[in-house]
Design a protein around this motif. Structure first.
Motif, short mmCIF file in Angstrom:
data_model
loop_
_atom_site.label_atom_id
_atom_site.label_comp_id
_atom_site.label_asym_id
_atom_site.label_seq_id
_atom_site.Cartn_x
_atom_site.Cartn_y
_atom_site.Cartn_z
N LEU B 3 8.38 -30.02 43.25
CA LEU B 3 8.24 -30.07 41.81
C LEU B 3 7.03 -29.75 41.46
N MET B 4 6.12 -30.22 42.20
CA MET B 4 4.55 -30.05 41.65
C MET B 4 4.17 -28.50 41.42
N GLU B 5 4.64 -27.79 42.45
CA GLU B 5 4.39 -26.25 42.57
C GLU B 5 5.16 -25.57 41.27
N PHE B 6 6.40 -26.06 41.39
CA PHE B 6 7.24 -25.47 40.30
C PHE B 6 6.62 -25.59 38.97
N TRP B 7 6.06 -26.93 38.71
CA TRP B 7 5.25 -27.27 37.39
C TRP B 7 4.12 -26.19 37.21
N PHE B 8 3.29 -25.97 38.13
CA PHE B 8 2.04 -25.40 38.20
C PHE B 8 2.34 -24.08 37.83
N ARG B 9 3.46 -23.40 38.47
CA ARG B 9 3.92 -22.12 38.08
C ARG B 9 4.33 -21.94 36.77
N SER B 10 5.21 -22.97 36.30
CA SER B 10 5.80 -22.58 34.90
C SER B 10 4.52 -22.80 33.83
N ARG B 11 3.81 -23.80 34.19
CA ARG B 11 2.72 -23.92 33.23
C ARG B 11 1.99 -22.59 32.98
N VAL B 12 1.62 -22.00 34.23
CA VAL B 12 0.93 -20.53 34.07
C VAL B 12 1.82 -19.67 33.14
N ILE B 13 2.95 -19.51 33.28
CA ILE B 13 3.96 -18.76 32.53
C ILE B 13 3.89 -19.19 31.11
N ILE B 14 4.00 -20.56 30.80
CA ILE B 14 4.00 -20.83 29.42
C ILE B 14 2.55 -20.70 28.73
N ASP B 15 1.75 -21.02 29.28
CA ASP B 15 0.31 -20.61 28.87
C ASP B 15 0.47 -19.24 28.54
N GLU B 16 0.89 -18.37 29.28
CA GLU B 16 0.81 -16.87 28.88
C GLU B 16 1.84 -16.47 27.66
N VAL B 18 2.39 -18.32 25.20
CA VAL B 18 1.77 -19.18 24.15
C VAL B 18 0.59 -17.97 23.69
N GLU B 19 0.05 -17.58 24.55
CA GLU B 19 -1.30 -16.90 24.22
C GLU B 19 -0.76 -15.59 23.58
N LYS B 20 0.56 -14.99 24.12
CA LYS B 20 1.22 -13.89 23.39
C LYS B 20 1.76 -14.22 22.05
N PHE B 21 2.17 -15.29 21.90
CA PHE B 21 2.85 -15.79 20.61
C PHE B 21 1.51 -15.97 19.80
N LEU B 22 0.46 -16.50 20.01
CA LEU B 22 -0.83 -16.49 19.07
C LEU B 22 -1.25 -15.15 18.58
N LYS B 23 -1.27 -14.14 19.48
CA LYS B 23 -1.79 -12.82 19.41
C LYS B 23 -1.09 -12.16 18.46
N GLU B 24 0.21 -12.39 18.36
CA GLU B 24 1.19 -11.75 17.46
C GLU B 24 0.98 -12.31 15.98
N THR B 25 0.27 -13.50 16.11
CA THR B 25 0.21 -14.16 14.69
C THR B 25 -0.77 -13.30 13.72
N ARG B 26 -0.27 -12.89 12.59
CA ARG B 26 -1.47 -11.87 11.78
C ARG B 26 -2.38 -12.39 11.01
N GLU B 27 -2.16 -13.69 10.65
CA GLU B 27 -3.34 -14.22 9.95
C GLU B 27 -4.44 -15.00 10.82
N TYR B 64 12.12 -18.31 28.42
CA TYR B 64 11.07 -18.36 27.93
C TYR B 64 11.02 -18.51 26.46
N PRO B 65 11.91 -18.18 25.52
CA PRO B 65 11.75 -18.49 24.13
C PRO B 65 11.97 -20.08 23.91
N GLY B 66 12.84 -20.48 24.60
CA GLY B 66 13.20 -21.95 24.59
C GLY B 66 11.77 -22.86 24.85
N ALA B 67 11.30 -22.37 25.96
CA ALA B 67 10.08 -23.28 26.38
C ALA B 67 8.87 -23.11 25.53
N LEU B 68 8.77 -21.97 24.96
CA LEU B 68 7.82 -21.60 24.16
C LEU B 68 8.00 -22.72 22.70
#
Lengths: 282, 282
Positions: B3-16, B18-27, B64-68
């Motif tokens: 579970l720990m590995e799973f969490w580390f892995r998904s956390r990296v994906i979620i951070d990405e 989030v980053e992608k989502f933020l980049k798409e924010t226009r203001e 992805y969309p649900g996690a984000l």
């Protein structure tokens, strides 16, 4: 019945709906604050729900949830706006935050908004989806009100204000079972809301010192380098004309036609009359 | 993968994500503040979306969309909570309001919340409807956190915290196409969320002076007249047992079963470990 009578009548019904809604709130503190936030509204937006629903042949009681939800969302957004703008007065009384503190108003608004969306979901999930989008638009509008470019003035106004005019107009297509008119009603609400905010900003420009102007009123002033009057008159007529075309395209007749056609002037007259300035717009 | 590995892995994906989502924010201003609000999360709730979606045979990218959206809602609710609680620190840094002022945080949260709901609507209108209800529940929970009776402790905890555990669990039934498991997943999320908050309150009771306790931690303390330890152990085991029964009723196999079964202890261990106190609960 003329539009003024219609409004008086629907306002009484909406006030009763609000009262009933508040009574059903179980937590005493929430009820008290919600009551304060929802007090004394003009109920224009809720009245639009009655008007469009009636015009499209919907039963009046089918408009109740939409009118109530629209007024809840509108009141919650005003309560939050007052925090954001540091406005200490609202409708001649202390703003909610000045009575209950920021934290409590945020709490209650955060409760009222999904509660309103929940009421809307009674019109079906498509109505809910569009309502969430419109509410998101008001949030983007609030941001553009703060940071937006002057050139985006009309878009800002559409997002921040017209969204809550689109809402009751759009919901009327569900309450009356005329889903095929959804897009037209959204467009109608859009034009009406833009007119309303442009006139509201005009009033601010006339009545306030230019250094005190904020948000879209400030944008209007800058955009026109202080010559806002002719711009407002132009835009007023432009959006009113579009509105009238759209209303005439609806399959309605009888006195509803006259009431709907009278709406732009009625709303503008209300704002201008309230402020005590002379009407130089229409 | 444990579970720990799973969490580390998904956390990296979620951070990405989030980053992608933020980049798409226009203001630009909105992006900056959203970035601050969404920084450095543990992404537990988003990870639940990955876990349940995967366990039910859903393709990972469908989570992805649900996690984000779950993480956006969670971050926005924390930013608002900090205003409400006057908390100046969050995740070891200044709370968002202390950096950007109340008004701007209210603005941005009011933008982020419907944006997240909008993302959720990609799973269909039923998923949206339930999400709006869950978000309303968090608001009621926040109110009960302030004003609720001690006797309502578990209900308060369910509303304020478990709602955002129900959310990803529930969304996984849509993302994996296993709609028939919707109710079970909501129940699973509920038990997990209650466990999480009870342990969180336990940590507060152990580490803080009793006069400094607020909200549900204070309710826990009063309810048990200070003898919270045996109560927490009892409840922990009770809700964990229900959770395990529910997980075992799901049509899944392989390592996902072990990961899901390990979740309650994993979450509790995280909270207790973080605080540096001794684990006397399980």
């Amino acid at each position: 019945m003329d539009l003024m009578e219609f409004w008086f009548r629907s306002r009484v019904i909406i006030d009763e709906l609000v009262e009933k809604f508040l009574k059903e709130t179980r937590e005493w503190e929430v009820m008290e604050m919600s009551k304060y936030i929802m007090r004394d509204g003009k109920r224009f937006r809720g009245t639009l729900m009655f008007l469009f629903n009636g015009a499209l042949g919907g039963e009046e009681k089918n408009a109740y949830p939409g009118a109530l939800a629209t007024e809840i969302l509108h009141s919650a957004s005003l309560a939050l706006d007052d925090i954001v703008d540091y406005d200490e007065l609202r409708r001649g009384m202390k703003a909610a935050w000045a009575v209950y503190t920021n934290r409590k108003v945020i709490f209650v608004s955060n409760y009222l908004i999904p509660t309103a969306l929940n009421i809307i979901s009674g019109y079906g999930e498509k109505a809910l989806k569009i309502s969430v989008d419109l509410w998101k638009d008001t949030a983007v509008g609030a941001l553009k009100d703060m940071y937006g470019k002057d050139d985006d003035y009309v878009r800002t106004v559409e997002l921040k204000t017209a969204s809550l005019f689109k809402l009751p107009a759009m919901l009327a297509s569900f309450s009356s079972g005329k889903i095929e008119l959804l897009d037209t009603l959204m467009e109608i609400g859009k034009n009406l809301g833009i007119i309303y905010q442009i006139v509201d900003d005009y009033v601010d420009c006339v009545t306030q010192d230019k250094d005190n102007l904020v948000g879209s009123a400030k944008q209007l002033f800058s955009l026109t380098t202080g010559r806002y009057e002719s711009y407002v008159r132009l835009k007023y007529n432009e959006y009113k004309e579009r509105y009238i075309q759209l209303v005439r395209s609806l399959p309605i007749d009888g006195e509803y036609v006259d009431q709907l056609l009278a709406l732009p002037d009625f709303l503008a007259f209300g704002l201008i009359g309230e402020s005590g300035i002379k009407n130089k717009i229409f």
